[in-house]
Design a protein around this motif. Structure first.
Motif, PDB file in Angstrom:
ATOM      1  N   ALA A 168      35.460  -6.354 -22.909  1.00 21.77           N
ATOM      2  CA  ALA A 168      36.885  -6.664 -22.860  1.00 21.77           C
ATOM      3  C   ALA A 168      37.631  -6.025 -24.023  1.00 21.77           C
ATOM      4  O   ALA A 168      38.724  -5.473 -23.859  1.00 21.77           O
ATOM      5  N   ALA A 169      37.037  -6.100 -25.217  1.00 18.15           N
ATOM      6  CA  ALA A 169      37.677  -5.508 -26.389  1.00 18.15           C
ATOM      7  C   ALA A 169      37.733  -3.985 -26.297  1.00 18.15           C
ATOM      8  O   ALA A 169      38.746  -3.361 -26.632  1.00 18.15           O
ATOM      9  N   MET A 170      36.652  -3.384 -25.823  1.00 23.24           N
ATOM     10  CA  MET A 170      36.613  -1.923 -25.746  1.00 23.24           C
ATOM     11  C   MET A 170      37.615  -1.367 -24.731  1.00 23.24           C
ATOM     12  O   MET A 170      38.203  -0.299 -24.940  1.00 23.24           O
ATOM     13  N   THR A 171      37.814  -2.080 -23.628  1.00 22.21           N
ATOM     14  CA  THR A 171      38.729  -1.581 -22.596  1.00 22.21           C
ATOM     15  C   THR A 171      40.187  -1.893 -22.919  1.00 22.21           C
ATOM     16  O   THR A 171      41.094  -1.305 -22.315  1.00 22.21           O
ATOM     17  N   THR A 172      40.421  -2.804 -23.842  1.00 19.55           N
ATOM     18  CA  THR A 172      41.796  -3.126 -24.239  1.00 19.55           C
ATOM     19  C   THR A 172      42.207  -2.384 -25.503  1.00 19.55           C
ATOM     20  O   THR A 172      43.315  -1.840 -25.586  1.00 19.55           O
TER      21      THR A 172
ATOM     22  N   VAL B  88      40.059 -15.065 -28.989  1.00 20.45           N
ATOM     23  CA  VAL B  88      40.835 -16.287 -29.219  1.00 20.45           C
ATOM     24  C   VAL B  88      41.607 -16.696 -27.972  1.00 20.45           C
ATOM     25  O   VAL B  88      42.270 -15.876 -27.320  1.00 20.45           O
ATOM     26  N   ASP B  89      41.483 -17.984 -27.646  1.00 18.79           N
ATOM     27  CA  ASP B  89      42.142 -18.596 -26.490  1.00 18.79           C
ATOM     28  C   ASP B  89      41.652 -18.041 -25.153  1.00 18.79           C
ATOM     29  O   ASP B  89      42.243 -18.316 -24.103  1.00 18.79           O
ATOM     30  N   GLN B  90      40.582 -17.242 -25.185  1.00 17.33           N
ATOM     31  CA  GLN B  90      40.071 -16.633 -23.958  1.00 17.33           C
ATOM     32  C   GLN B  90      38.602 -16.988 -23.727  1.00 17.33           C
ATOM     33  O   GLN B  90      38.258 -17.579 -22.696  1.00 17.33           O
ATOM     34  N   VAL B  91      37.741 -16.645 -24.664  1.00 12.13           N
ATOM     35  CA  VAL B  91      36.292 -16.812 -24.497  1.00 12.13           C
ATOM     36  C   VAL B  91      35.697 -17.368 -25.783  1.00 12.13           C
ATOM     37  O   VAL B  91      35.903 -16.787 -26.862  1.00 12.13           O
ATOM     38  N   SER B  92      34.940 -18.455 -25.680  1.00  8.62           N
ATOM     39  CA  SER B  92      34.289 -19.042 -26.845  1.00  8.62           C
ATOM     40  C   SER B  92      32.947 -18.366 -27.111  1.00  8.62           C
ATOM     41  O   SER B  92      32.466 -17.562 -26.298  1.00  8.62           O
ATOM     42  N   ILE B  93      32.331 -18.710 -28.234  1.00  9.15           N
ATOM     43  CA  ILE B  93      31.033 -18.134 -28.588  1.00  9.15           C
ATOM     44  C   ILE B  93      29.989 -18.459 -27.532  1.00  9.15           C
ATOM     45  O   ILE B  93      29.227 -17.588 -27.092  1.00  9.15           O
TER      46      ILE B  93
ATOM     47  N   GLY C  74      44.624 -13.468 -29.946  1.00 10.11           N
ATOM     48  CA  GLY C  74      44.448 -13.753 -28.526  1.00 10.11           C
ATOM     49  C   GLY C  74      45.047 -12.736 -27.594  1.00 10.11           C
ATOM     50  O   GLY C  74      45.470 -13.076 -26.480  1.00 10.11           O
ATOM     51  N   ARG C  75      45.067 -11.478 -27.991  1.00 12.38           N
ATOM     52  CA  ARG C  75      45.682 -10.442 -27.166  1.00 12.38           C
ATOM     53  C   ARG C  75      44.684  -9.628 -26.354  1.00 12.38           C
ATOM     54  O   ARG C  75      45.055  -8.631 -25.744  1.00 12.38           O
ATOM     55  N   VAL C  76      43.417 -10.022 -26.395  1.00 10.73           N
ATOM     56  CA  VAL C  76      42.410  -9.355 -25.576  1.00 10.73           C
ATOM     57  C   VAL C  76      42.030 -10.304 -24.440  1.00 10.73           C
ATOM     58  O   VAL C  76      41.406 -11.339 -24.671  1.00 10.73           O
ATOM     59  N   PRO C  77      42.423 -10.012 -23.200  1.00 16.38           N
ATOM     60  CA  PRO C  77      42.109 -10.918 -22.084  1.00 16.38           C
ATOM     61  C   PRO C  77      40.628 -10.937 -21.762  1.00 16.38           C
ATOM     62  O   PRO C  77      39.893  -9.981 -22.051  1.00 16.38           O
ATOM     63  N   GLU C  78      40.193 -12.024 -21.160  1.00 15.85           N
ATOM     64  CA  GLU C  78      38.773 -12.209 -20.851  1.00 15.85           C
ATOM     65  C   GLU C  78      38.218 -11.075 -20.002  1.00 15.85           C
ATOM     66  O   GLU C  78      37.101 -10.605 -20.222  1.00 15.85           O
ATOM     67  N   GLY C  79      38.964 -10.610 -19.035  1.00 18.17           N
ATOM     68  CA  GLY C  79      38.476  -9.557 -18.158  1.00 18.17           C
ATOM     69  C   GLY C  79      38.690  -8.156 -18.672  1.00 18.17           C
ATOM     70  O   GLY C  79      38.301  -7.175 -18.029  1.00 18.17           O
ATOM     71  N   GLY C  80      39.299  -8.031 -19.855  1.00 19.17           N
ATOM     72  CA  GLY C  80      39.552  -6.711 -20.406  1.00 19.17           C
ATOM     73  C   GLY C  80      40.771  -6.053 -19.801  1.00 19.17           C
ATOM     74  O   GLY C  80      41.538  -6.665 -19.044  1.00 19.17           O
ATOM     75  N   TYR C  81      40.966  -4.792 -20.131  1.00 17.91           N
ATOM     76  CA  TYR C  81      42.067  -3.988 -19.611  1.00 17.91           C
ATOM     77  C   TYR C  81      43.426  -4.611 -19.915  1.00 17.91           C
ATOM     78  O   TYR C  81      44.333  -4.627 -19.072  1.00 17.91           O
TER      79      TYR C  81
END
Length: 361
Positions: A80-84, A285-290, A143-150
């Motif tokens: 998710a981070a890499m695609t965003t 943050v606010d998307q996916v926990s550990i 929290g600007r990286v959505p769970e699904g990326g992109y």
């Protein structure tokens, strides 16, 4: 302690090590950039070459460690981070590659203009790389990286939290490097250079502190989850970072450069720890926990085994490398004392730059 948290802690330990060791390495580029012309800047640039030359590659091994741990242990959040955040990631990567190549090429330049060119690339890249790495941290924490990326490739990192985090990253690196270089110059008997670096470090440290406090205002509104964590569970660590920064400035002012290095490391490590605690328990943050982001249990167990083996094998080797670079022999304090330095590597370095000014290769 859960298995997922143990892997996350091992991952974040790498982030802290990279911030301290890689940060000091990046920060030297700021001082190289602002050292002055070829003649005036020769002693400082020679000191930078001598100080970071043996360890700069080892310092950036931590980045590889962090990326591999993140990719393997928490693969979906990594994707998710890499695609965003591919724009700041590519810019940071370009900066890291250019600074490393230019740092090496500058030493073998045959003319002054070549040395200046590679020097500018090295110094500028050393400032830009931590800035973009800081914007990535700010994006994750706000929290600007959505769970699904992109997610949006621009607003995800061009926002108040990310930009302030990038600026703080640059200032922190420069402050850390200045403190280290001041101690190196003093230990090598270069009193005039140490005094010059001392003033630089005090100014950079004070300016960075102002930026940190100024950033709290937009973070409260732009990243409320991070703000809540910083003002809650992370508050003691945030206070420790502030005390460490003030202690570093006081020790620099009083000329106690050795203890100032320790205080600077504590301050930077506490800043990073405060960020981690403020963001906990989120990976995104606010998307996916550990726990939600963690990979297969067998993979996490294998990672911890690999970390343990690396700690036993690689850890002592790195510690010995840093010990050698701080030894009296390496710093010219062996036979011949300070005069050995003045008649050796530093004089050769200054003569090298001065020779280029006169047109000699």
């Amino acid at each position: 302690m859960s298995l997922e948290f143990a892997v996350a802690a091992a991952l974040f330990a790498g982030v802290v090590c990279y911030a301290v060791l890689g940060g000091a390495d990046f920060g030297s580029g700021f001082h190289d950039l602002t050292a002055g012309g070829a003649r005036r800047g020769a002693p400082l640039r020679t000191l930078i070459d001598h100080s970071i030359g043996p360890v700069w590659e080892a310092n950036h091994v931590w980045l590889i460690y962090v990326l591999v741990m993140w990719w393997t242990g928490f693969p979906q959040s990594f994707a998710a981070a890499m695609t965003t955040l591919y724009v700041p990631l590519v810019l940071a990567l370009v900066g890291i590659v250019l600074r490393g190549a230019s740092f090496a090429f500058r030493k073998y330049s045959e003319t002054l203009w070549q040395a200046k060119l590679f020097g500018v690339v090295f110094a500028t890249s050393s400032v830009l790389a931590p800035f973009f790495l800081g914007t990535i941290a700010g994006s994750l924490a706000s929290g600007r990286v959505p769970e699904g990326g992109y997610g949006d490739p621009w607003s995800s990192w061009i926002n108040p939290t990310s930009l302030f985090t990038g600026a703080i990253s640059v200032g922190t690196c420069a402050f850390l490097a200045g403190t280290f270089l001041t101690a190196d110059a003093a230990r090598r008997g270069q009193e005039a250079l140490a005094a010059r670096l001392r003033v630089r470090s005090l100014v950079v440290g004070a300016a960075t502190g102002v930026v940190v406090f100024a950033a709290l205002i937009p973070i409260e509104h732009d990243a409320p989850t991070l703000w809540e964590g910083l003002m809650g569970r992370a508050l003691p660590v945030v206070a420790l970072s502030a005390l460490g920064g003030v202690a570093t400035l006081v020790m620099l002012w009083r000329g106690r450069f050795g203890p100032a290095r320790v205080a600077a490391v504590v301050a930077v490590a506490a800043v990073m720890a405060g960020w981690g605690l403020g963001q906990y328990p989120w990976v995104l943050v606010d998307q996916v926990s550990i726990v939600e982001a963690a990979g297969a249990r067998a993979t996490l167990q294998g990672l911890l085994v690999a970390v343990g083996i690396a700690a036993v094998i690689v850890g002592p080797a790195l510690a010995y490398l840093f010990y050698l670079t701080q030894s009296p022999e390496w710093n010219g304090e062996g036979p011949g004392g300070v005069k050995a330095v003045e008649g050796g590597s530093i004089r050769r370095g200054v003569s090298h730059w001065s020779g280029r000014l006169r047109g000699r290769p």
